[in-house]
Design an enzyme around this catalytic site. Structure first.
Site, PDB file in Angstrom:
ATOM      1  N   ASP A  29       0.704   2.989  -3.706  1.00 28.21           N
ATOM      2  CA  ASP A  29      -0.609   2.465  -3.046  1.00 28.21           C
ATOM      3  C   ASP A  29      -1.212   1.064  -4.203  1.00 28.21           C
ATOM      4  OD1 ASP A  29      -2.631   2.055  -1.663  1.00 28.21           O
ATOM      5  OD2 ASP A  29      -3.673   3.925  -2.127  1.00 28.21           O
ATOM      6  N   GLU A  30      -2.104   0.236  -3.361  1.00 26.57           N
ATOM      7  CA  GLU A  30      -2.668  -0.627  -4.130  1.00 26.57           C
ATOM      8  C   GLU A  30      -1.692  -1.352  -5.252  1.00 26.57           C
ATOM      9  OE1 GLU A  30      -5.487  -1.540  -3.331  1.00 26.57           O
ATOM     10  OE2 GLU A  30      -6.697   0.410  -3.045  1.00 26.57           O
ATOM     11  N   GLN A  81      -6.908  -8.758  -2.587  1.00 26.30           N
ATOM     12  CA  GLN A  81      -7.854  -7.685  -3.138  1.00 26.30           C
ATOM     13  C   GLN A  81      -7.145  -7.422  -4.755  1.00 26.30           C
ATOM     14  OE1 GLN A  81      -9.818  -4.293  -1.017  1.00 26.30           O
ATOM     15  NE2 GLN A  81      -8.140  -5.266   0.811  1.00 26.30           N
ATOM     16  N   LYS A  95      -4.916   1.175   5.963  1.00 31.26           N
ATOM     17  CA  LYS A  95      -3.834   1.356   4.833  1.00 31.26           C
ATOM     18  C   LYS A  95      -3.702   2.950   4.481  1.00 31.26           C
ATOM     19  CE  LYS A  95      -5.369   0.547   0.684  1.00 31.26           C
ATOM     20  NZ  LYS A  95      -5.176   1.675   0.035  1.00 31.26           N
ATOM     21  N   THR A  96      -4.806   3.451   4.270  1.00 35.31           N
ATOM     22  CA  THR A  96      -4.706   5.050   3.904  1.00 35.31           C
ATOM     23  C   THR A  96      -4.099   5.748   4.901  1.00 35.31           C
ATOM     24  OG1 THR A  96      -6.513   4.753   2.494  1.00 35.31           O
ATOM     25  CG2 THR A  96      -6.005   6.827   2.830  1.00 35.31           C
ATOM     26  N   ARG A 120     -16.475  -4.905   2.073  1.00 36.16           N
ATOM     27  CA  ARG A 120     -17.113  -3.272   2.288  1.00 36.16           C
ATOM     28  C   ARG A 120     -17.667  -3.064   3.176  1.00 36.16           C
ATOM     29  NH1 ARG A 120     -12.927  -1.914   0.286  1.00 36.16           N
ATOM     30  NH2 ARG A 120     -12.206  -4.166   0.669  1.00 36.16           N
TER      31      ARG A 120
END
Length: 724
Positions: free
Chosen positions: A218-219, A249, A32-33, A601
């Site tokens: 983002d998010e 998430q 994603k980043t 994670r």
């Protein structure tokens, strides 16, 4: 751009799309980043000015890392980007346009602790002592309502009010009034005030709509109602809007986040295109399979299937413990084994828990085994008392109307100004409708305050005036060092000669270093620039991934991070998921998403642990295994027996085996009376073992761990138990 060759097909398609609103559904570990940073670099390469791009994140850490990556791709142009958290970007805008909403540019930003303190003072002034209204609870409720964009008046109209609700409305109203009088905003105001600014001033709105030609968020799954409203207000021409997120998430509904912002994106932005990033680069196939087997139980989600070219990896390991001490002991033992067998560093390992209170037993075990650890999200550096004390001085220097900060330092270090005198000064300031700071200059008019104390107040005011004057002549670093030196705070703590006081000395010196560094990096910055920055720093922003120690943190703090080895602890009903008494399915689904975040994670290995009893709320509680463990695909994990850690067989249903190790030494064959350790049978619950006996005679109660029904507490008189 040649660098685009580094992207996979789905990532490349999302980066190059530029024809309207679009949402990138980015599964855990799917890059994603990378996609966000490449997209911004791509837009700039195609001719878009960096200063016309607004990129909104949820942590300063994410914004910093993203900007650094973009800088590596396109150079110093990246510095011109409007990139940061929602709160930091709109605090910046509010400092430019404060007069339109009645504020001054030097407004203070109150963190949660400041807000709770203000609520407490308001409740004291209103003489409200209702048991159900605690300052912390009221502050949380105010914050939630602000995130829902509900004013006190809106709340009044939304429902029929109980007597406690009516008093809450009084507090909420007075709280907002006091914030305004203090020239202060709380965190939630940093989102609400821009909305008021844009809605009530079309000229200002158009000014920023012209500036921002492209918006990226983002998010997006974590946005609340206010953030969604800001995005809609500022949406550029032709809806040049790109949002990135993962509905699986979404874990922040308790602070107002609305998953429907993501689920309804296509409805909210007509003609929107959806891209899915489903290739995971982080985890093994086994970890992904385990995570998928749990999250698929959620009904409210965007369908996607994560896959990876990584190796199969190991099964997850389920650790069954007798209590929290045993759980922590087994985890410490496993950490040592992982370091040896995988050749890992300590910072490659993380321990997650649902509640902060769980860390105590874990810390005890790690200390006993001499395993270095660090806690993320504990008492954050800028929230520590001695640091906040110095910051309160600085806030008063830049904003003398900040009454909360002034009250904090009025008698620190001690200068003989007691609470009674302060209360009389506050009453005087309210009567004359002037600030407490102005009252200090007129303290000789407050006849109820003794002359000796009046002189102390006057001297304190002279000290503050001196540094208010010096702040325009000194650098921020010089000003802070001179102030701390004159106050003698370091000397006071050094003279105490206790470990705690020496720790406070270290923290103040660390603060002075931080101020000096900021001053050096930003030579033209003002004091309120520094205060604004530190007030918006969150615990995860201070996470030091280079520090060689095991990381302890809540699962909420872990989102966005990754580790080779992860331990997920306390997997019991009423802990994880937090409560079995769910008002609706959405709360359970959020707990399940939180578990999904925890598993994903991990890169190589996941340990899951649960305890059969745990010390909670001052007494031993007998726990039931988390439903999420039952949802795990049985082929993805092995369960270990807490006694000797031998493999108990995959997906083996064993309950309370540790309690069935018969202790014949304590067994009385002749008396055959009930005692701890006795095995019994019950007509309804079947076979079990006695864990605890309390009381005598008719009031005697017995706690029994039943094989099929878990722990039950029964009245012995009516239980009709039979010894085995």
């Amino acid at each position: 751009m040649k660098i685009l060759s580094q992207l996979n097909e789905a990532q490349l398609e999302a980066v190059e799309f530029n024809s309207g609103p679009h949402m990138i559904v980015a599964g855990a570990g799917s890059g994603k980043t990378r996609v966000l940073t490449f997209k911004i670099a791509y837009l700039i390469d195609k001719g878009l000015e960096p200063s016309s791009i607004l990129a909104l994140t949820f942590t300063n850490k994410a914004a910093r890392e993203m900007k650094e990556r973009i800088k590596q791709l396109i150079g110093k142009k990246a510095d011109e980007l409007w990139m940061g958290t929602f709160h930091s970007i709109f605090a910046r805008i509010l400092r430019v346009e404060p007069n339109f909403i009645g504020y001054r540019p030097n407004f203070s930003i109150y963190d949660r602790e400041d807000s709770v303190s203000l609520v407490s003072n308001v409740m004291s002034n209103l003489n409200i002592t209702i048991e159900s209204l605690t300052p912390t609870g009221v502050q949380h409720r105010i914050s939630f309502l602000k995130n829902q964009m509900m004013s006190p008046t809106d709340f009044e109209k939304s429902q029929s009010l109980t007597p406690a609700d009516k008093r809450f409305v009084e507090i909420y109203t007075e709280y907002n009034k006091r914030l305004f009088e203090n020239n202060a905003m709380d965190f939630d105001d940093l989102l609400l005030k821009p909305i008021h600014l844009f809605v009530e001033n079309e000229k200002i709105l158009n000014k920023y709509k012209k500036i921002f030609k492209y918006i990226l968020v983002d998010e997006y799954q974590d946005t609340n109602k206010a953030q969604y409203k800001i995005l809609k207000l500022l949406s550029p021409v032709k809806d040049k809007v790109c949002v990135v997120g993962d509905d699986s998430q979404s874990i922040y509904s308790w602070r107002g986040a609305e998953i429907k912002n993501m689920l309804n994106f296509k409805k909210d932005f007509k003609g929107a295109k959806i891209f899915r990033l489903e290739q995971n680069y982080r985890s093994t196939k086994m970890i992904l399979s385990a995570a998928d087997s749990v999250i698929k139980n959620n009904k409210e989600q965007i369908q996607k299937t994560l896959w990876t070219e990584n190796n199969d990896g190991e099964e997850l390991t389920l650790i069954r413990a007798t209590d929290e001490k045993d759980e922590s002991y087994q985890i410490a033992k496993r950490i040592k084994k992982e370091i040896t067998t995988r050749k890992l560093s300590l910072n490659d390992i993380a321990i997650f828990y649902r509640l902060n209170s769980q860390s105590r037993a874990l810390e005890d075990a790690l200390r006993r085994d001499k395993i270095p650890y660090k806690i993320v999200g504990g008492v954050e550096f800028y929230r520590r008392k001695e640091v906040k004390d110095v910051l309160a001085y600085l806030r008063v220097l830049t904003n003398p109307n900040d009454e909360e900060s002034l009250l904090r330092i009025m008698n620190f270090p001690q200068r003989g100004i007691g609470n009674t005198s302060v209360s009389k000064m506050i009453a005087f300031s309210r009567k004359l409708n002037i600030s407490l700071f102005k009252t200090m200059a007129r303290v000789f008019e407050v006849i109820e305050v003794k002359e000796r104390i009046q002189k102390n107040v006057k001297q304190f005011r002279v000290l503050l005036d001196k540094y208010i004057d010096l702040k325009e002549k000194f650098s921020i670093g010089e000003l802070t060092s001179a102030l701390v030196d004159e106050l003698g705070i370091l000397r006071i703590y050094k003279e105490e000669r206790t470990p705690e006081s020496m720790s406070r000395v270290d923290n103040i010196q660390e603060l002075l270093s931080a101020v000096q560094e900021f001053s050096k990096t930003n030579p033209n910055a003002k004091l309120d620039d520094f205060l604004s920055e530190v007030s918006l720093i969150a615990g995860v922003d201070q996470y030091d991934e280079k520090s060689n120690a095991v990381t302890l943190m809540t699962v909420h703090s872990a989102k966005g991070l990754e580790f080779p080895v992860v331990f997920i602890t306390g997997l019991e009903e009423d802990i994880f998921p937090l409560s079995p008494k769910f008002d609706n399915d959405s709360k359970l689904e959020e707990e399940r998403r939180l578990f999904y975040v925890a598993i994903t994670r991990a890169k190589e290995k996941v340990y899951l642990s649960y305890a059969r009893s745990r010390y909670r709320f001052g007494e031993v509680a007998y726990q039931s295994k988390s439903r999420f463990l039952d949802e795990l695909d049985g082929s993805t994990y092995d369960e270990l027996d807490g006694l000797g850690n031998k493999k108990a067989g995959r997906r083996k249903k064993v309950y309370y085996d540790e309690f069935y190790q018969q202790s014949f030494d304590d067994y009385d064959q002749e008396r055959r009376s009930l005692r701890v350790g006795s095995r019994v049978t019950h007509t309804m619950f079947g076979i079990g073992k006695i864990l605890q006996i309390t009381g005598n005679g008719d009031t005697q109660r017995v706690t029994i761990a039943f094989e099929k029904f878990g722990a039950k507490q029964l009245l012995t008189k009516f239980a009709n138990l039979k010894m085995l």
